[in-house]
Write a protein that holds these residues in place. Structure first.
Motif, PDB file in Angstrom:
ATOM      1  N   PHE A 236      15.159 -22.271  26.172  1.00  0.00           N
ATOM      2  CA  PHE A 236      14.325 -21.679  27.217  1.00  0.00           C
ATOM      3  C   PHE A 236      12.907 -21.367  26.760  1.00  0.00           C
ATOM      4  O   PHE A 236      12.115 -20.835  27.530  1.00  0.00           O
ATOM      5  N   GLY A 237      12.589 -21.696  25.511  1.00  0.00           N
ATOM      6  CA  GLY A 237      11.220 -21.520  25.037  1.00  0.00           C
ATOM      7  C   GLY A 237      10.855 -20.097  24.681  1.00  0.00           C
ATOM      8  O   GLY A 237       9.689 -19.810  24.372  1.00  0.00           O
ATOM      9  N   ARG A 238      11.813 -19.193  24.722  1.00  0.00           N
ATOM     10  CA  ARG A 238      11.565 -17.784  24.371  1.00  0.00           C
ATOM     11  C   ARG A 238      12.540 -17.402  23.279  1.00  0.00           C
ATOM     12  O   ARG A 238      13.751 -17.373  23.498  1.00  0.00           O
ATOM     13  N   ALA A 239      12.020 -17.135  22.085  1.00  0.00           N
ATOM     14  CA  ALA A 239      12.870 -16.859  20.935  1.00  0.00           C
ATOM     15  C   ALA A 239      13.404 -15.429  20.962  1.00  0.00           C
ATOM     16  O   ALA A 239      12.901 -14.569  21.691  1.00  0.00           O
ATOM     17  N   LEU A 240      14.446 -15.187  20.152  1.00  0.00           N
ATOM     18  CA  LEU A 240      14.961 -13.851  19.861  1.00  0.00           C
ATOM     19  C   LEU A 240      15.576 -13.170  21.079  1.00  0.00           C
ATOM     20  O   LEU A 240      15.571 -11.938  21.185  1.00  0.00           O
TER      21      LEU A 240
ATOM     22  N   ASP B 188      20.818 -18.559  35.833  1.00  0.00           N
ATOM     23  CA  ASP B 188      21.926 -19.437  36.217  1.00  0.00           C
ATOM     24  C   ASP B 188      22.770 -19.837  35.003  1.00  0.00           C
ATOM     25  O   ASP B 188      24.002 -19.919  35.090  1.00  0.00           O
ATOM     26  N   ALA B 189      22.116 -20.086  33.876  1.00  0.00           N
ATOM     27  CA  ALA B 189      22.853 -20.446  32.661  1.00  0.00           C
ATOM     28  C   ALA B 189      23.703 -19.268  32.186  1.00  0.00           C
ATOM     29  O   ALA B 189      24.838 -19.442  31.733  1.00  0.00           O
ATOM     30  N   HIS B 190      23.160 -18.092  32.302  1.00  0.00           N
ATOM     31  CA  HIS B 190      23.869 -16.867  31.925  1.00  0.00           C
ATOM     32  C   HIS B 190      25.137 -16.722  32.770  1.00  0.00           C
ATOM     33  O   HIS B 190      26.220 -16.430  32.252  1.00  0.00           O
ATOM     34  N   ARG B 191      24.996 -16.956  34.066  1.00  0.00           N
ATOM     35  CA  ARG B 191      26.145 -16.839  34.968  1.00  0.00           C
ATOM     36  C   ARG B 191      27.182 -17.922  34.657  1.00  0.00           C
ATOM     37  O   ARG B 191      28.392 -17.656  34.630  1.00  0.00           O
ATOM     38  N   ALA B 192      26.727 -19.155  34.426  1.00  0.00           N
ATOM     39  CA  ALA B 192      27.649 -20.259  34.147  1.00  0.00           C
ATOM     40  C   ALA B 192      28.414 -20.041  32.842  1.00  0.00           C
ATOM     41  O   ALA B 192      29.536 -20.524  32.686  1.00  0.00           O
TER      42      ALA B 192
ATOM     43  N   HIS C  85      -7.863 -23.964  28.947  1.00  0.00           N
ATOM     44  CA  HIS C  85      -7.350 -22.616  29.140  1.00  0.00           C
ATOM     45  C   HIS C  85      -6.031 -22.493  28.393  1.00  0.00           C
ATOM     46  O   HIS C  85      -5.362 -23.499  28.109  1.00  0.00           O
ATOM     47  N   ALA C  86      -5.672 -21.269  28.047  1.00  0.00           N
ATOM     48  CA  ALA C  86      -4.466 -21.014  27.255  1.00  0.00           C
ATOM     49  C   ALA C  86      -3.612 -19.949  27.928  1.00  0.00           C
ATOM     50  O   ALA C  86      -4.124 -19.009  28.527  1.00  0.00           O
ATOM     51  N   ARG C  87      -2.310 -20.119  27.794  1.00  0.00           N
ATOM     52  CA  ARG C  87      -1.352 -19.112  28.272  1.00  0.00           C
ATOM     53  C   ARG C  87      -0.509 -18.666  27.079  1.00  0.00           C
ATOM     54  O   ARG C  87       0.115 -19.482  26.403  1.00  0.00           O
ATOM     55  N   GLU C  88      -0.520 -17.371  26.800  1.00  0.00           N
ATOM     56  CA  GLU C  88       0.281 -16.853  25.697  1.00  0.00           C
ATOM     57  C   GLU C  88       1.735 -16.771  26.133  1.00  0.00           C
ATOM     58  O   GLU C  88       2.061 -16.167  27.152  1.00  0.00           O
ATOM     59  N   VAL C  89       2.623 -17.384  25.341  1.00  0.00           N
ATOM     60  CA  VAL C  89       4.038 -17.439  25.719  1.00  0.00           C
ATOM     61  C   VAL C  89       4.918 -16.617  24.779  1.00  0.00           C
ATOM     62  O   VAL C  89       6.103 -16.431  25.058  1.00  0.00           O
ATOM     63  N   HIS C  90       4.356 -16.122  23.691  1.00  0.00           N
ATOM     64  CA  HIS C  90       5.152 -15.312  22.761  1.00  0.00           C
ATOM     65  C   HIS C  90       4.219 -14.484  21.916  1.00  0.00           C
ATOM     66  O   HIS C  90       3.167 -14.958  21.467  1.00  0.00           O
TER      67      HIS C  90
ATOM     68  N   ALA D   7      11.686 -10.453  33.343  1.00  0.00           N
ATOM     69  CA  ALA D   7      10.916 -11.649  33.698  1.00  0.00           C
ATOM     70  C   ALA D   7      11.505 -12.892  33.049  1.00  0.00           C
ATOM     71  O   ALA D   7      11.295 -14.015  33.529  1.00  0.00           O
ATOM     72  N   TRP D   8      12.276 -12.721  31.983  1.00  0.00           N
ATOM     73  CA  TRP D   8      12.869 -13.871  31.292  1.00  0.00           C
ATOM     74  C   TRP D   8      13.931 -14.565  32.145  1.00  0.00           C
ATOM     75  O   TRP D   8      14.231 -15.740  31.906  1.00  0.00           O
ATOM     76  N   TRP D   9      14.505 -13.882  33.110  1.00  0.00           N
ATOM     77  CA  TRP D   9      15.554 -14.505  33.923  1.00  0.00           C
ATOM     78  C   TRP D   9      15.060 -15.767  34.623  1.00  0.00           C
ATOM     79  O   TRP D   9      15.849 -16.653  34.949  1.00  0.00           O
ATOM     80  N   ASP D  10      13.765 -15.867  34.865  1.00  0.00           N
ATOM     81  CA  ASP D  10      13.215 -17.028  35.574  1.00  0.00           C
ATOM     82  C   ASP D  10      12.797 -18.160  34.648  1.00  0.00           C
ATOM     83  O   ASP D  10      12.312 -19.194  35.120  1.00  0.00           O
ATOM     84  N   LEU D  11      12.961 -17.982  33.337  1.00  0.00           N
ATOM     85  CA  LEU D  11      12.674 -19.085  32.408  1.00  0.00           C
ATOM     86  C   LEU D  11      13.581 -20.269  32.725  1.00  0.00           C
ATOM     87  O   LEU D  11      14.737 -20.095  33.109  1.00  0.00           O
ATOM     88  N   GLU D  12      13.057 -21.479  32.566  1.00  0.00           N
ATOM     89  CA  GLU D  12      13.830 -22.690  32.849  1.00  0.00           C
ATOM     90  C   GLU D  12      13.937 -23.561  31.616  1.00  0.00           C
ATOM     91  O   GLU D  12      13.022 -23.615  30.783  1.00  0.00           O
ATOM     92  N   ASP D  13      15.074 -24.272  31.505  1.00  0.00           N
ATOM     93  CA  ASP D  13      15.215 -25.249  30.432  1.00  0.00           C
ATOM     94  C   ASP D  13      14.661 -26.594  30.884  1.00  0.00           C
ATOM     95  O   ASP D  13      14.098 -26.720  31.985  1.00  0.00           O
ATOM     96  N   ALA D  14      14.826 -27.617  30.064  1.00  0.00           N
ATOM     97  CA  ALA D  14      14.251 -28.931  30.377  1.00  0.00           C
ATOM     98  C   ALA D  14      14.850 -29.552  31.631  1.00  0.00           C
ATOM     99  O   ALA D  14      14.237 -30.434  32.246  1.00  0.00           O
ATOM    100  N   ASP D  15      16.038 -29.104  32.036  1.00  0.00           N
ATOM    101  CA  ASP D  15      16.685 -29.629  33.243  1.00  0.00           C
ATOM    102  C   ASP D  15      16.431 -28.769  34.468  1.00  0.00           C
ATOM    103  O   ASP D  15      17.028 -28.998  35.523  1.00  0.00           O
TER     104      ASP D  15
END
Length: 430
Positions: free
Chosen positions: A147-151, A178-182, A334-339, A164-172
């Motif tokens: 999901f691109g977010r470590a730790l 949803d992954a947590h629920r599955a 432009h840059a977006r800080e992700v971690h 806010a991490w609940w809305d992170l998406e994987d490559a698919d």
């Protein structure tokens, strides 16, 4: 600091090391990729390694559970069931095409330390001999590969989970929720994974050094002094996509060339600074056609430093350099800080007990003390409790790669040192 209280036989320690090495091989066979080691968060492979870790924890007399974040936990209680715990552990997830030992060896060593230190309890089971229990944590998502977010796993335990991490998406396109629920977990219960500060007396982690210092020194073990502060950015460079044959150089606004110059600037700036490391690990050009000038490029920048202030000053320098490069090339960026994670300085007491553990295990000069440029679960647990770390030698320092290596003899020394460190902590006042 007291002298060692443990009487450990060579046969006992060697048998423990052989189990660790064999189990590293067993876990290496659990992978999403044939011919490579890949285990990501909330995957079938995650479930399989948790089940194995659960069995190995129960084998040494621990009570086990999987928490609301998917971390696998085992507890060896103190005589007082309400006593706090000393947590030992690391992580079982991997990067793509990983090595066998990053994280994994620390979890397995912690289980063997419980086997060594446990004493019989009045009910016929096992307990900790110290005024605290011992808990082993196999954290679920240190790497952040999916999901691109470590730790994520240790953040839940530290009580720093961000909704806010609940809305992170994987490559698919599958969201973390949803992954947590599955996986069979309940998102509403995620706060149940968090610990209160009074529940822990500290966190100790054994880990391979993900660099070459111990190998260069020809030393098997080291005390970790601190863990690097980190910031990660996703950078977008925008130019203009045009025909590769028909556009003369004086009209080109090539986003890929601008990003490439920026990547070289990151290397130049960071290599001139003490203990600042910058890496461009991703670079992707669009539209990606062989006969079209790239109109947009996306790149990552990973910055790590021993001190937060120095790291931040380097990012300011990089930003000014990107302004100059893109201005000269008539591009925008432009840059977006992700971690972002602050530096974590290991607690003096836990550095001392790890140092004493090494002294009791290795007949050599004063144990080395090393700064860790790589991130670890201790970075998040530092918000909850004191943190200490033990490094093991890693041949040539290579990690996040199939060639990652650790010697069985070094694992044996590390198990002894970690057990001694726990014993020293048990002899200290609370």
């Amino acid at each position: 600091m007291i002298a060692s209280r443990l009487a450990l036989s060579t046969e006992q320690i060697d048998a423990a090391a052989r189990r660790v090495m064999a189990r590293c091989e067993e876990l290496a066979r659990i992978s999403a990729d044939s011919g490579a080691i890949t285990r990501v968060y909330l995957s079938p492979e995650h479930a399989r390694v948790n089940a194995l870790a659960d069995a190995w924890m129960r084998e040494v007399g621990m009570t086990t559970r999987q928490d609301a974040a998917g971390n696998q936990l085992g507890l060896l209680p103190a005589a007082d069931p309400d006593a706090p715990v000393l947590m030992l552990g690391s992580h079982l997830d991997t990067v793509i095409d990983a090595g066998r030992f990053d994280g994994i060896v620390g979890v397995l060593m912690a289980i063997e330390v419980v086997r060594i230190l446990r004493v019989a309890s009045a009910d016929g089971g096992w307990r900790s001999p110290f005024p605290f229990g011992i808990e082993v944590a196999a954290f679920a998502d240190e790497e952040g590969t999916r999901f691109g977010r470590a730790l994520l796993g240790s953040s839940a335990v530290a009580g720093t989970w961000d909704d806010a991490w609940w809305d992170l998406e994987d490559a698919d396109g599958i969201t973390l929720r949803d992954a947590h629920r599955a996986f069979g977990l309940d998102a509403a219960a995620i706060r149940d994974a968090a610990r209160a500060p009074g529940q822990l007396v500290g966190y100790l982690e054994a880990h391979i050094e993900q660099g070459p210092e111990l190998d260069r020194r020809d030393e098997p073990l080291a005390v970790v002094s601190s863990i690097a502060s980190a910031r990660r950015f996703q950078v977008v460079v925008e130019g203009e996509a045009r025909h590769a044959g028909g556009t003369p150089y004086d009209m080109r606004r090539d986003a890929l060339l601008g990003a490439s110059e920026a990547a070289l600037a990151v290397e130049r700036i960071c290599s001139s600074e003490h203990h600042i490391i910058g890496t461009v690990g991703q670079l992707e050009a669009f539209p990606g056609a062989v006969n079209v000038i790239p109109g947009e490029t996306r790149m990552s920048i990973d910055l790590r430093g021993e001190f937060d202030g120095a790291r931040d000053r380097v990012w300011e320098r990089i930003s000014r350099e990107l302004d100059e490069i893109m201005g000269r090339r008539r591009l925008s960026w432009h840059a977006r800080e992700v971690h972002s994670a602050p530096a974590l300085f290991c607690a003096p007491l836990l550095q001392d007990v790890v140092r004493e553990g090494i002294r009791a295990s290795v007949a050599s000069a004063e144990p080395a003390s090393l700064f860790s440029p790589a991130g670890h679960d201790g970075m998040t647990l530092g918000a909850l409790t004191d943190v200490g770390m033990l490094f093991l030698r890693n041949a040539d320092g290579i990690s996040h790669h199939p060639a990652e290596s650790v010697l069985g003899g070094d694992v044996a020394l590390g198990i002894r040192a970690l057990a001694e460190a726990v014993a020293h902590r048990g002899a200290e006042p609370s």
